[in-house]
Scaffold this motif. Structure first.
Motif, short mmCIF file in Angstrom:
data_model
loop_
_atom_site.label_atom_id
_atom_site.label_comp_id
_atom_site.label_asym_id
_atom_site.label_seq_id
_atom_site.Cartn_x
_atom_site.Cartn_y
_atom_site.Cartn_z
N VAL A 38 0.85 -1.19 0.00
CA VAL A 38 0.00 0.00 0.00
C VAL A 38 0.89 1.24 0.00
N ARG A 39 0.49 2.26 -0.75
CA ARG A 39 1.27 3.49 -0.85
C ARG A 39 1.21 4.32 0.42
N ASP A 40 0.01 4.54 0.95
CA ASP A 40 -0.18 5.41 2.10
C ASP A 40 0.18 4.68 3.39
N ALA A 41 1.08 5.27 4.17
CA ALA A 41 1.58 4.60 5.37
C ALA A 41 0.48 4.34 6.40
N GLY A 42 -0.38 5.33 6.64
CA GLY A 42 -1.43 5.17 7.63
C GLY A 42 -2.41 4.07 7.25
N ARG A 43 -2.83 4.05 6.00
CA ARG A 43 -3.76 3.02 5.54
C ARG A 43 -3.11 1.64 5.54
N ARG A 44 -1.83 1.62 5.23
CA ARG A 44 -1.10 0.35 5.24
C ARG A 44 -1.04 -0.21 6.65
N GLU A 45 -0.70 0.61 7.61
CA GLU A 45 -0.59 0.15 9.00
C GLU A 45 -1.96 -0.27 9.54
N PRO A 58 5.68 -0.75 1.81
CA PRO A 58 5.44 0.50 1.09
C PRO A 58 5.52 0.25 -0.41
N LEU A 59 4.48 0.63 -1.12
CA LEU A 59 4.45 0.31 -2.54
C LEU A 59 3.51 1.24 -3.30
N ASP A 60 4.07 2.00 -4.21
CA ASP A 60 3.32 2.82 -5.16
C ASP A 60 3.58 2.22 -6.53
N GLU A 65 10.88 3.45 -8.56
CA GLU A 65 11.76 3.38 -7.39
C GLU A 65 11.05 2.72 -6.21
N SER A 66 9.80 3.05 -6.02
CA SER A 66 9.02 2.44 -4.95
C SER A 66 8.86 0.94 -5.19
N VAL A 67 8.60 0.56 -6.42
CA VAL A 67 8.43 -0.86 -6.76
C VAL A 67 9.73 -1.62 -6.53
N ASP A 68 10.84 -1.04 -6.97
CA ASP A 68 12.14 -1.70 -6.78
C ASP A 68 12.48 -1.84 -5.30
#
Length: 244
Positions: A38-45, A58-60, A65-68
């Protein structure tokens, strides 16, 4: 894949709510360790806290770069990946083709098609370490050319929209091509068609949808846990194959 899914590692993108969260929850119920991409940290947690054996990643999907970085994180913590569910997607505003700008089309394709390509290619080295890897792309019946061109099917009467339907049709073809390439390695790749479910994704439609996100998630979970002789390169809903 055997019926014993304990110890297997599954990454679900866009897993903070709706069908994506239910896919994660149902995979967890089957004994898999779930990675919530999930991209958004709060929603991910928040999503991780609602699950029992889950880890946030963390993933956008629109950011290479986020994917890698996500692939590096999975490699470091888990060493492999057994299941990838490409669930993250956006609908866009539903503009008809004659009024659709290239920017709108590009934005939807960037998540729904290019995002799947980015994530899948980044995770492939980890999937290849699995004895029975599975890739599930969450598509839509709206991407079926057969549905839209069949006068007897309700989708033929839907208003014309450029971006979302075309993105899911493109995703279907991408699924077929991955399946062709990876089948010799034992990696099964299929498209899941959840059907319209009562989620934030469909709230703008303005009518009640009795089907739940949990019901929609079931087909993706089934495809994610296919046995070794399961099919590859198809699109499936609860009733079986969906025509392209």
């Amino acid at each position: 894949m055997s019926d014993d899914t304990n110890g297997r590692i599954a990454l679900v993108t866009g897993a903070n709510k709706g069908i994506g969260f239910e896919i994660a929850a149902q995979l967890e119920e089957r004994g898999l360790t779930v990675l919530v991409g999930v991209r958004d940290a709060g929603r991910r947690e928040e999503a991780v806290a609602r699950l029992k054996d889950a880890h946030g990643v963390p993933l956008d999907v629109t950011d290479q770069e986020s994917v890698d970085a996500a692939a590096a994180l999975v490699a470091e913590r888990f060493g492999r990946l057994d299941v990838l569910v490409n669930n993250a997607g956006i609908s866009g505003p539903g503009t008809p083709p004659s009024a659709c700008g290239t920017g709108e089309l590009r934005e939807v394709f960037d998540t729904n098609v290019l995002g799947v390509l980015r994530v899948t290619n980044a995770m492939l080295p980890l999937l290849r370490r699995s004895p029975a890897a599975r890739i599930v792309n969450v598509s839509s019946g709206v991407g079926s050319l057969a549905h839209h061109t069949d006068p007897e099917h309700y989708m033929s009467a839907l208003p014309a929209g450029a971006a979302y339907p075309a993105s899911k049709t493109a995703l279907n073809m991408l699924t077929v091509q991955y399946a062709k390439e990876l089948r010799p390695e034992g990696i099964l790749v299929n498209a899941a068609i959840p059907g319209a479910c009562a989620t934030d994704f469909t709230a703008h439609l303005g009518f009640d949808i009795p089907r739940t996100a949990a019901q929609g998630a079931a087909i993706a979970v089934r495809l994610a846990t296919l046995p070794g002789d399961g099919g590859s390169g198809g699109a499936y809903d609860d009733d079986g194959p969906v025509p392209w």
